[in-house]
Design a protein around this motif. Structure first.
Motif, PDB file in Angstrom:
ATOM      1  N   VAL A  86      31.289  40.909  36.720  1.00  0.00           N
ATOM      2  CA  VAL A  86      31.679  41.305  38.070  1.00  0.00           C
ATOM      3  C   VAL A  86      30.636  40.759  39.027  1.00  0.00           C
ATOM      4  O   VAL A  86      29.443  40.710  38.689  1.00  0.00           O
ATOM      5  CB  VAL A  86      31.788  42.846  38.222  1.00  0.00           C
ATOM      6  N   LEU A 139      38.725  43.950  42.181  1.00  0.00           N
ATOM      7  CA  LEU A 139      38.871  44.664  40.899  1.00  0.00           C
ATOM      8  C   LEU A 139      40.110  45.541  41.043  1.00  0.00           C
ATOM      9  O   LEU A 139      40.244  46.278  42.030  1.00  0.00           O
ATOM     10  CB  LEU A 139      37.647  45.545  40.625  1.00  0.00           C
ATOM     11  N   ASP A 174      41.372  47.360  35.341  1.00  0.00           N
ATOM     12  CA  ASP A 174      40.428  46.291  35.001  1.00  0.00           C
ATOM     13  C   ASP A 174      39.190  46.881  34.316  1.00  0.00           C
ATOM     14  O   ASP A 174      38.649  47.886  34.773  1.00  0.00           O
ATOM     15  CB  ASP A 174      39.953  45.565  36.269  1.00  0.00           C
ATOM     16  N   LEU A 226      35.287  47.225  33.233  1.00  0.00           N
ATOM     17  CA  LEU A 226      33.984  46.883  33.797  1.00  0.00           C
ATOM     18  C   LEU A 226      33.050  46.460  32.674  1.00  0.00           C
ATOM     19  O   LEU A 226      33.299  46.766  31.513  1.00  0.00           O
ATOM     20  CB  LEU A 226      33.400  48.088  34.543  1.00  0.00           C
ATOM     21  N   VAL A 238      38.555  50.410  35.941  1.00  0.00           N
ATOM     22  CA  VAL A 238      38.912  50.893  37.275  1.00  0.00           C
ATOM     23  C   VAL A 238      40.026  51.923  37.092  1.00  0.00           C
ATOM     24  O   VAL A 238      40.943  51.731  36.272  1.00  0.00           O
ATOM     25  CB  VAL A 238      39.375  49.721  38.167  1.00  0.00           C
TER      26      VAL A 238
END
Lengths: 522, 522
Positions: B9, B38, B42, B44, B83
């Protein structure tokens, strides 16, 4: 100089020979040097190459080389092993003479310069501990130090990891809520005694193994409880020899007789009796458990090194017999201290597997004591460092403990073999069979009249520290067993591992040449 | 779904930015979700992976993730963090709309679930602790874990560092041999009581301040000693109110009167009385010392937070008055427990300055007790982790403690000012003047009829936890003082520091709107 790859030496092994393989190699290689077939500076085959050719484990060759290195016959140089060049000098001094089988040049020099090698037992070799995983566990735990103090019972993550560890390694299936994180075995024992003593409202009677671990015996003594040494035999503690309380009596001073109560607690090492190494068989375990149930007494199982067993599988911890799925619960009986809640507390630490003074251990408590233990921990505090608890939880969850234990188990097995080989030919001394751990007991058979303190003193004078077997007895009566206890974990100031063959050679020499007062068998 | 290993990210950290690292991450990750970069579901990166990539502690990433989890942006599933999928629903409901920066599905939930802001006192802010120096001290200590367990008295290097720390910070010039490393103040107190109790051969009488630190008072209680609460005034404990033993008597039950002995020990906080903040003036210190000498009693000085004084200089520790260069030694008197060896023991820990549960503290012992303390430590073990001791020795010798203390002193002063400002206009409440530390006492002046428990309950209902002043008294008699105690160190689950202004606003609101039962002055 020939390259080690090309080197062949005329040695063979005979599996029918009762002498261990490394001992056979040692004998033949020593003879080759003494006879002049191998000369100073001559390279030896690589351990891997020789093992492959003979069809034996590389460990056996390494053990043999280490032994000859310690005796001064071999010398390691740039990764290769050669016959010790100093042996040449001794030949130059006496031209034409057959070299002395005890290499003259090497021994005196080492004796002068060598730091004391400490083989007193109980200290693990920590030279392989600081892996990247170990350091990362502590670094991450330090970085997270802000997450607050763990609960009084100990970090939940760590207790979960320990419960899993006990399930896999010790056959104990218990809930993490029955586990208390301690600062080590002595902290755990103090906590247990405080809980039991609080319930009893009087000093406790605590039975201990004799011989046993002096450090653990001193805890109840120092806290004002009465310590009752119970003799052990080759199956460990014999429950039949525990005071039953029913008929025995003792003079209590101040003009009165007192009926002796049965012990409130008994501290045992059923997996690997300390120091003599016995493993308590299943029948005796059940007998001990029956005794504890009959007397409402607590068995404190000191499970100090069962992870380091390298021969066969250890019996599951006593706790697994007592309580939990698959065990037959005792019928409830009101008014008893422990009652149906189980009668075994298991003390563990990572002291022998990882490092001394780590300050993190555990106590697997019988459910009946759980609340009292928790109240004590809440009011008195849990001394185990939050960072250390967190680091251990991370190390365990990453599999670091499992890997390190496996590595050290192999290494200690190798060292035990080294010891067996080094002392195999010494008259009057027998290595007590030991299935694991990081010490050996060299018992005096009586063939030669050794005095423990004389052996300890002469070994120290020669640069090697060992412990007298007698120091493990609480009382005078010792059943005639005499000997010395030799640790092969940490070796003091000398570089780990390397010092052991040297030290064992010194010990063998000391034991082969009894002091002035000895010589005749008793 | 991509595997977390592959996830990257686009976030970065800026060490020059005054915002804490976790706050920087929270802001950027929130923006990425809000902008749609994001998307719901999704994955992380793992906390470990992201921390490694950014070169920051994993703890910072965990803190950031926790915060976003609490806000409803992130969701933990099967060990991975994604997310929050609920964010998709809110977008589906309003097609084409830019996602709301305050996630609609999550926010109402967050209000319900908002983590309680915990302002109960005694817990330091540890958000700034994990500096590179701190982590290096632990990493290096972990790497050196093989160097063996420190002596029973504690690591020599650490005792030297602590002696130096006491000299510079507390005006105490003493030899490291008078210092014992402990696992914290309660461990130190237990050790002292064990030594004194062993010498006395009976339960002890231990005077404590009333109000005082409940946690320390419970230690002698739990160990079976008699606790004697002594009222304090605005100069701290008044030695004139200590039972002298000469004339007082008490009904001892079982049909007999017993002359009350003077206390064997008195536990005091002379630098910064807990919780009311008084500093004991010099005249009273000398009076207390005179009392202890006259009664051969031990003063136990709990020096819990004097490093965190931000107004003026603290008086030197009591120990500095009692013994050592420049003090007038008491003439020797045989047969007494402490005699000429000094009558003050000082307990210290790094709990308030660094982090709770660190598991390392110290005890500065009067020389007369040194031998007995050492015997106890030798037999019962020192629970302080060897690695933690080594890490602290390194942290102190690198000046890390000094720097961190200076930083936190400034920060706590700022927070105290914040508190003074936030509650300045509230009628019926007075912030007791406090020269240091990480808590404040909001005393009820009587102008408004507050009830402690009512205020505590209403604050909790509004999401802020504080402690009732009444909980610090051992006995009913409280001299009419009422109020609440507010910590401004750690603030519980919310990100450190940030939560304080909010929480103080909540408190001011609660105190400005007295509950149904209040309103009229008493």
């Amino acid at each position: 100089m020939r390259h080690p790859h090309d080197v062949e030496v005329p040695v063979r092994v005979d599996r029918a020979d009762p002498a261990p393989l490394p001992a056979q190699l040692v004998q033949q290689l020593r003879d080759l040097v003494v006879s002049g077939a191998l000369r100073p500076g001559d390279p030896l085959p690589s351990t891997r190459g020789l093992a492959a050719r003979l069809g034996i484990s590389r460990g056996s060759v390494v053990t043999a080389y280490d032994q000859l290195h310690g005796e001064g016959y071999l010398h390691a140089t740039n990764g290769a092993t050669v016959v010790h060049p100093d042996l040449a000098r001794s030949r130059v001094e006496r031209p034409g003479a057959r070299p002395d089988p005890r290499p003259p040049a090497a021994l005196p020099r080492r004796a002068r310069e060598r730091p004391m090698i400490d083989l007193t037992p109980g200290r693990p070799d920590t030279g392989r501990l600081a892996t990247p995983g170990w350091r990362a566990a502590w670094r991450d735990a330090a970085a997270a130090a802000g997450s607050g103090a763990p609960p009084a019972q100990g970090s939940e993550a760590l207790r979960e990891q320990i419960a899993e560890h006990l399930r896999l390694m010790r056959g104990v299936v218990r809930d993490p809520q029955d586990l208390f994180v301690t600062a080590g075995a002595r902290d755990g024992l103090q906590l247990l005694l405080a809980a039991l003593g609080g319930l009893a409202g009087r000093p406790l009677r605590v039975a201990v193994e004799d011989p046993g671990y002096p450090s653990l015996r001193r805890v109840p003594e120092r806290l004002g409880h009465r310590v009752l040494p119970v003799p052990i035999d080759d199956q460990g503690l014999d429950p039949a020899r525990l005071p039953s309380g029913a008929w025995s009596g003792a003079w209590a001073g101040a003009g009165k007789w007192e009926v002796e109560r049965a012990p409130d607690a008994v501290v045992v090492t059923p997996s690997h009796q300390y120091p003599l190494g016995a493993s308590m068989p299943a029948a005796r375990r059940l007998e001990l458990l029956g005794w504890a149930r009959a007397h409402d007494a607590l068995i404190v199982e000191d499970d100090y090194d069962s992870e380091l067993r390298y021969v066969g599988e250890p019996l599951p911890a006593l706790s697994s017999l007592d309580h939990g799925p698959g065990t037959v619960p005792e019928p409830p009986s009101p008014g008893r201290r422990l009652g149906a809640g189980g009668h075994v507390a298991t003390l563990g630490s990572f002291t022998k597997v990882l490092a001394p003074g780590l300050g993190v251990g555990y106590l697997l408590a019988p459910p009946a004591l759980r609340e009292e233990l928790l109240r004590l921990r809440t009011d008195l505090g849990n001394p185990a460092s939050a960072v250390a608890q967190d680091a251990m939880a991370r190390f365990l969850s990453d599999g670091g403990l499992r890997r390190h234990t496996a590595r050290m188990r192999r290494e200690y097995r190798r060292r035990r073999d080294l010891l067996t080989v080094a002392l195999a030919g010494v008259r009057g001394v027998r290595a007590v069979p030991m299935d694991g751990g990081l010490h050996a007991v060299l018992e005096f058979t009586g063939e030669v009249a050794f005095e423990e303190q004389d052996v300890v003193a002469r070994a120290a004078a020669a640069g090697v520290r060992v412990a007298a077997l007698g120091s493990y007895w609480a009382e005078g009566a010792r059943g005639g067993r005499r000997g010395v206890v030799v640790g092969f974990g940490a070796t003091g100031a000398a570089p780990e591992g390397d010092a052991l063959p040297d030290a064992l050679a010194v010990l063998a020499r000391v034991l082969s040449a009894p002091g002035p007062g000895a010589g005749a068998a008793r």
